[in-house]
Design a protein around this motif. Structure first.
Motif, PDB file in Angstrom:
ATOM      1  N   GLY A   1      43.027  34.714  32.195  1.00 41.72           N
ATOM      2  CA  GLY A   1      41.704  35.028  32.714  1.00 41.72           C
ATOM      3  C   GLY A   1      41.767  35.807  34.012  1.00 41.72           C
ATOM      4  N   ASN A   2      42.643  35.384  34.907  1.00 39.45           N
ATOM      5  CA  ASN A   2      42.765  36.043  36.206  1.00 39.45           C
ATOM      6  C   ASN A   2      43.514  37.364  36.114  1.00 39.45           C
ATOM      7  OD1 ASN A   2      41.725  34.474  38.708  1.00 39.45           O
ATOM      8  ND2 ASN A   2      42.558  32.880  37.387  1.00 39.45           N
ATOM      9  N   ARG A   3      44.595  37.379  35.362  1.00 39.71           N
ATOM     10  CA  ARG A   3      45.436  38.579  35.307  1.00 39.71           C
ATOM     11  C   ARG A   3      44.727  39.739  34.617  1.00 39.71           C
ATOM     12  NH1 ARG A   3      51.127  37.533  32.718  1.00 39.71           N
ATOM     13  NH2 ARG A   3      51.823  37.038  34.854  1.00 39.71           N
ATOM     14  N   THR A   4      44.049  39.448  33.527  1.00 41.74           N
ATOM     15  CA  THR A   4      43.401  40.518  32.763  1.00 41.74           C
ATOM     16  C   THR A   4      42.085  40.973  33.377  1.00 41.74           C
ATOM     17  OG1 THR A   4      42.181  38.962  31.365  1.00 41.74           O
ATOM     18  CG2 THR A   4      44.377  39.646  30.600  1.00 41.74           C
ATOM     19  N   GLY A   5      41.468  40.099  34.177  1.00 45.62           N
ATOM     20  CA  GLY A   5      40.139  40.385  34.693  1.00 45.62           C
ATOM     21  C   GLY A   5      39.040  39.869  33.790  1.00 45.62           C
ATOM     22  N   LEU A   6      39.420  39.177  32.726  1.00 47.33           N
ATOM     23  CA  LEU A   6      38.432  38.633  31.790  1.00 47.33           C
ATOM     24  C   LEU A   6      37.559  37.580  32.462  1.00 47.33           C
ATOM     25  CD1 LEU A   6      37.393  38.383  28.821  1.00 47.33           C
ATOM     26  CD2 LEU A   6      39.169  36.644  28.491  1.00 47.33           C
ATOM     27  N   ALA A   7      38.205  36.704  33.230  1.00 42.34           N
ATOM     28  CA  ALA A   7      37.457  35.636  33.921  1.00 42.34           C
ATOM     29  C   ALA A   7      38.275  35.200  35.127  1.00 42.34           C
ATOM     30  CB  ALA A   7      37.208  34.464  32.979  1.00 42.34           C
ATOM     31  N   ARG A   8      37.972  35.751  36.264  1.00 40.72           N
ATOM     32  CA  ARG A   8      38.736  35.431  37.472  1.00 40.72           C
ATOM     33  C   ARG A   8      38.115  34.236  38.191  1.00 40.72           C
ATOM     34  NH1 ARG A   8      39.730  41.549  38.722  1.00 40.72           N
ATOM     35  NH2 ARG A   8      41.912  41.749  38.101  1.00 40.72           N
ATOM     36  N   GLY A   9      38.975  33.360  38.695  1.00 38.40           N
ATOM     37  CA  GLY A   9      38.497  32.201  39.428  1.00 38.40           C
ATOM     38  C   GLY A   9      39.655  31.517  40.125  1.00 38.40           C
ATOM     39  N   LYS A  10      39.350  30.806  41.194  1.00 34.33           N
ATOM     40  CA  LYS A  10      40.400  30.141  41.956  1.00 34.33           C
ATOM     41  C   LYS A  10      40.731  28.751  41.424  1.00 34.33           C
ATOM     42  CE  LYS A  10      39.498  32.616  46.287  1.00 34.33           C
ATOM     43  NZ  LYS A  10      39.173  32.496  47.739  1.00 34.33           N
ATOM     44  N   THR A  11      39.892  28.239  40.555  1.00 31.45           N
ATOM     45  CA  THR A  11      40.131  26.918  39.971  1.00 31.45           C
ATOM     46  C   THR A  11      39.938  26.996  38.454  1.00 31.45           C
ATOM     47  OG1 THR A  11      37.813  26.216  40.104  1.00 31.45           O
ATOM     48  CG2 THR A  11      39.202  25.820  42.047  1.00 31.45           C
ATOM     49  N   PRO A  12      40.525  26.051  37.708  1.00 30.75           N
ATOM     50  CA  PRO A  12      40.300  26.025  36.261  1.00 30.75           C
ATOM     51  C   PRO A  12      38.817  25.944  35.900  1.00 30.75           C
ATOM     52  CG  PRO A  12      42.161  24.644  36.805  1.00 30.75           C
ATOM     53  CD  PRO A  12      41.557  25.067  38.118  1.00 30.75           C
ATOM     54  N   LEU A  13      38.045  25.170  36.660  1.00 33.66           N
ATOM     55  CA  LEU A  13      36.617  25.056  36.365  1.00 33.66           C
ATOM     56  C   LEU A  13      35.911  26.390  36.564  1.00 33.66           C
ATOM     57  CD1 LEU A  13      34.158  23.401  35.607  1.00 33.66           C
ATOM     58  CD2 LEU A  13      33.936  22.720  38.013  1.00 33.66           C
TER      59      LEU A  13
END
Length: 217
Positions: free
Chosen positions: A145-157
Motif C-alpha cells: 500500500g505504501n510503496r505503490t501509492g495505492l494506500a499510504r499510511g503510517k499505521t495498519p489501520l
C-alpha cells in the motif's frame, strides 16, 4: 494513485489470479480462526505444517478445550510464540463455547473481544469465512500500500481505511488476497521483483529493481 490507475491495478491482479484464496489450510470457520491466530509472526506454510495433524483431531472449540493446553503446545511447538498462542487458542475456544454457542461470530467487534484476536485476524475471518469486504492489513499489504501509492499510511489501520475507501467494485472481496500474494511473491520487502511485476508502470516506487542479469552486469 489515480482512480483509473487503481482500477487498472486491481484489474491486472484479478486477471492474473481470478480466484485468490488464503494459503492457510482449514476445514471450517473455527479452524480458520485458530490458523489465523497461529499465523501471527509466522509463515502460512509453517502454520499449515503444524495444524494438519491438529485439525484432523480438532474441529470444534469443545474438542480443543478437551485436547488441553499441553497437548496443543506439542502440536504447534514449531510455530513462533507457541506458548502464548496456545494459551490464547484455549481461551478463545472456551469463550466461544461459553458466549457464542460454540460458533465463530460473524461480527468484527465480537471477534476482537476473543483472546488473541486483533483487528487483522478478525478481518481475515470476516472475509474468508463470511464473505465480508474487509481489508486485513498485514506486513505485506502495509508495504504494498505504501510503496505503490495505492494506500499510504503510517499505521495498519490508516492503510486499511484508505484501502476501504479507494478499492472499487468488483475487486473489494478479494482485494486483500491479491495484495498479500503480490507482496509475498513479487513486491518483496528487501528486493522487490519489479522486472516481473504486472503493475510496475502504475506503481509510485521509483528505484525499480532491474532483472538479475542487469544486476550482474
Amino acid at each position: 494513485m489515480k482512480k483509473a490507475d487503481v482500477f487498472e491495478f486491481y484489474r491486472r491482479l484479478a486477471e492474473a489470479n481470478p480466484h485468490p484464496k488464503t494459503e492457510l489450510e482449514s476445514g471450517n470457520a473455527y479452524q480458520l480462526l485458530v490458523a489465523v491466530v497461529l499465523s501471527a509472526q509466522a509463515t502460512d506454510a509453517g502454520v499449515n505444517k503444524a495444524t494438519r495433524a491438529l485439525f484432523a483431531e480438532v474441529k470444534t472449540p469443545e474438542q480443543m478445550v478437551a485436547l488441553g493446553l499441553d497437548a496443543l503446545k506439542q502440536h504447534i511447538r514449531t510455530i513462533g510464540l507457541f506458548n502464548t498462542k496456545a494459551k490464547n487458542v484455549i481461551a478463545l475456544s472456551e469463550a466461544l463455547v461459553a458466549d457464542h454457542d460454540s460458533a465463530v461470530p460473524n461480527d468484527r467487534d465480537a471477534l476482537e473481544r476473543l483472546p488473541g484476536v486483533g483487528r487483522k485476524t478478525a478481518n481475515v475471518v470476516m472475509n474468508v469465512a463470511f464473505g465480508a469486504e474487509t481489508f486485513a492489513v498485514d506486513t505485506h499489504i502495509f508495504r504494498v500500500g505504501n510503496r505503490t501509492g495505492l494506500a499510504r499510511g503510517k499505521t495498519p489501520l490508516a492503510v486499511e481505511l484508505k484501502l476501504d475507501k479507494a478499492t472499487p467494485q468488483p475487486f473489494r472481496l478479494h482485494a486483500h488476497h491479491w495484495l498479500i500474494l503480490h507482496g509475498r511473491y513479487v513486491c518483496k520487502a528487501r528486493r522487490p521483483e519489479c522486472w516481473r511485476c504486472i503493475v510496475a508502470d502504475l506503481c509510485a516506487f521509483k528505484p525499480k529493481t532491474p532483472p538479475p542479469k542487469a544486476l550482474a552486469a
